[in-house]
Design a protein around this motif. Structure first.
Motif, PDB file in Angstrom:
ATOM      1  N   ARG A   7       0.833  -0.992   0.093  1.00 46.18           N
ATOM      2  CA  ARG A   7      -0.224   0.296  -0.126  1.00 46.18           C
ATOM      3  C   ARG A   7       0.222   1.522  -0.623  1.00 46.18           C
ATOM      4  NH1 ARG A   7      -4.042   0.775   5.210  1.00 46.18           N
ATOM      5  NH2 ARG A   7      -5.096  -1.142   4.333  1.00 46.18           N
ATOM      6  N   GLN A   8       1.432   0.971   1.180  1.00 48.73           N
ATOM      7  CA  GLN A   8       2.764   2.188   1.164  1.00 48.73           C
ATOM      8  C   GLN A   8       3.461   2.728  -0.518  1.00 48.73           C
ATOM      9  OE1 GLN A   8       5.368   0.972   3.993  1.00 48.73           O
ATOM     10  NE2 GLN A   8       3.986   2.336   5.815  1.00 48.73           N
ATOM     11  N   LEU A   9       4.150   1.502  -1.128  1.00 48.58           N
ATOM     12  CA  LEU A   9       4.432   1.776  -2.276  1.00 48.58           C
ATOM     13  C   LEU A   9       3.955   2.198  -3.584  1.00 48.58           C
ATOM     14  CD1 LEU A   9       6.364  -1.536  -2.419  1.00 48.58           C
ATOM     15  CD2 LEU A   9       7.316   0.870  -1.263  1.00 48.58           C
ATOM     16  N   ALA A  27      -6.442   9.412  -6.978  1.00 49.41           N
ATOM     17  CA  ALA A  27      -6.019   8.778  -8.348  1.00 49.41           C
ATOM     18  C   ALA A  27      -5.810   6.939  -7.680  1.00 49.41           C
ATOM     19  CB  ALA A  27      -4.615   8.534  -8.076  1.00 49.41           C
ATOM     20  N   VAL A  28      -5.626   7.156  -6.239  1.00 49.90           N
ATOM     21  CA  VAL A  28      -5.753   5.732  -5.105  1.00 49.90           C
ATOM     22  C   VAL A  28      -7.263   5.851  -4.145  1.00 49.90           C
ATOM     23  CG1 VAL A  28      -3.305   5.505  -5.308  1.00 49.90           C
ATOM     24  CG2 VAL A  28      -4.555   6.640  -3.425  1.00 49.90           C
ATOM     25  N   GLN A  38       0.585   7.074   5.164  1.00 48.49           N
ATOM     26  CA  GLN A  38       1.398   6.610   4.771  1.00 48.49           C
ATOM     27  C   GLN A  38       2.487   6.820   3.244  1.00 48.49           C
ATOM     28  OE1 GLN A  38       0.607   3.234   4.606  1.00 48.49           O
ATOM     29  NE2 GLN A  38      -1.459   3.551   6.333  1.00 48.49           N
ATOM     30  N   ILE A  39       3.051   7.992   3.404  1.00 47.42           N
ATOM     31  CA  ILE A  39       3.797   8.351   2.640  1.00 47.42           C
ATOM     32  C   ILE A  39       4.853   8.676   4.127  1.00 47.42           C
ATOM     33  CG2 ILE A  39       5.093  10.010   1.525  1.00 47.42           C
ATOM     34  CD1 ILE A  39       3.621   8.065   0.054  1.00 47.42           C
ATOM     35  N   ARG A  40       4.699   8.934   5.146  1.00 47.82           N
ATOM     36  CA  ARG A  40       5.587   9.481   5.921  1.00 47.82           C
ATOM     37  C   ARG A  40       6.521   8.407   6.846  1.00 47.82           C
ATOM     38  NH1 ARG A  40       5.983  14.413   7.427  1.00 47.82           N
ATOM     39  NH2 ARG A  40       4.350  16.171   6.564  1.00 47.82           N
ATOM     40  N   ALA A  41       5.097   7.963   6.776  1.00 47.71           N
ATOM     41  CA  ALA A  41       5.291   6.086   7.360  1.00 47.71           C
ATOM     42  C   ALA A  41       6.690   4.893   6.675  1.00 47.71           C
ATOM     43  CB  ALA A  41       4.188   5.014   7.666  1.00 47.71           C
ATOM     44  N   LEU A  42       6.452   5.337   5.615  1.00 50.21           N
ATOM     45  CA  LEU A  42       7.568   4.851   4.578  1.00 50.21           C
ATOM     46  C   LEU A  42       8.580   5.474   4.635  1.00 50.21           C
ATOM     47  CD1 LEU A  42       8.069   3.032   2.252  1.00 50.21           C
ATOM     48  CD2 LEU A  42       7.212   5.204   0.273  1.00 50.21           C
ATOM     49  N   GLU A  43       8.352   6.637   4.968  1.00 49.42           N
ATOM     50  CA  GLU A  43      10.097   7.886   4.822  1.00 49.42           C
ATOM     51  C   GLU A  43      10.637   6.857   6.009  1.00 49.42           C
ATOM     52  OE1 GLU A  43       9.664  11.833   2.778  1.00 49.42           O
ATOM     53  OE2 GLU A  43       8.468  11.524   3.909  1.00 49.42           O
TER      54      GLU A  43
END
Length: 313
Positions: A7-9, A27-28, A38-43
């Protein structure tokens, strides 16, 4: 490192492609705060800043560009895995099919009837778009296959030919009668930019028309249209001429009874249509099966056009 999620990707790829959190969230199909979280969690998981957050857009950092390439590859591989499972018994379960706009309205009604009769339980998802967009969605794994014109527009694709679709000259009866009387043999290169109406730029049929007519550019006052039906309506009323594929002849002739058609002298100009998939995708025989169904539907339309329209307007 905390575990990453698909999901993060997906969210990160959407953010990179859309260039902003709001557009990416749309878009999603999630809220903007959910995507941002989710973007912050990915970072945090990667221990690197992936995007620069500007007032109206986001820009990828060098680390973000690296992650983007790898994320796309991972998501593509996951798509291949899902496809391999779906197609393990041939043409079954779900079909994500793309079709170019100059084929979709004519071929799909007949083709989908045949596909449905082959398997009533199949879930069909059809995407109509121009070639460039279809190739991109094939590459990302969003489509299993697509119907488009050859030659293949990008590497990494394989094709199964389904039809040779010849072009007829379409226009008003008076215009075509005058053209037929003025030449012993009608050839595409006898047309000029001032006569020829084309689809908007981006449609492969427009490029093919220019090529077969030996033209390097469009007319100065271009009446380009977004659909073949619009072009047919214009030329039927006397606004120039256009090239009409045999695949479209029956439907467009029925919609515009005043339309006249004229065949070119041999060798007649044509486009080659094919079913295309990624070279890396799993093929357990489904492509040949699907290609045969599409070929059968195309043959019915093309044979009808050849029977109904002789060389005279």
């Amino acid at each position: 490192m905390d575990s990453l999620s698909l999901r993060q990707l997906r969210y990160f790829v959407a953010l990179a492609e859309e260039g902003g959190f709001g557009r990416a969230a749309e878009a999603v199909h999630v809220t903007q705060p959910a995507l941002s979280q989710q973007i912050r969690a990915l970072e945090e998981s990667l221990g690197a800043r992936l995007v620069e957050r500007l007032p109206r857009e986001v820009l990828l950092t060098p680390a973000g560009h690296e992650v983007l390439g790898r994320a796309r590859h991972i998501l593509s591989e996951v798509g291949e895995l899902a496809q391999a499972v779906r197609w393990r018994e041939g043409l079954a379960r779900r079909l994500n099919l793309g079709v170019i706009p100059t084929v979709a309205p004519y071929l799909l009604p007949l083709a989908l009837t045949r596909i449905r009769s082959r398997d009533l339980t199949m879930e069909l998802r059809v995407r109509e778009a121009q070639t460039e967009r279809l190739v991109e969605e094939l590459r990302r794994g969003r489509l299993d296959a697509a119907v488009m014109a050859l030659p293949l527009p990008a590497p990494g694709l394989v094709a199964r030919p389904i039809a040779t679709d010849r072009f007829l000259l379409a226009g008003s009866r008076s215009r075509l009668a005058a053209m037929a009387a003025g030449a012993e043999a009608l050839r595409p290169k006898a047309l000029t930019p001032d006569q020829l109406l084309l689809l908007d730029e981006g449609h492969c049929l427009a490029d093919q028309a220019l090529e077969v007519c030996g033209l390097s550019s469009r007319r100065q006052v271009d009446l380009g249209a977004s659909s073949l039906s619009t072009l047919v309506g214009l030329v039927a009323e006397g606004y120039g001429v256009t090239l009409l594929p045999e695949l479209a002849v029956r439907m467009e002739s029925a919609a515009a009874p005043q339309l006249a058609l004229l065949r070119f002298a041999a060798p007649e100009p044509a486009r080659e249509l094919a079913l295309v998939r990624r070279e890396s995708s799993s093929d357990t025989g489904w492509m040949e099966e699907l290609g045969a169904l599409l070929e059968e539907a195309a043959a019915e339309l093309i044979d009808g056009a050849r029977a109904d329209h002789a060389r005279v307007a």
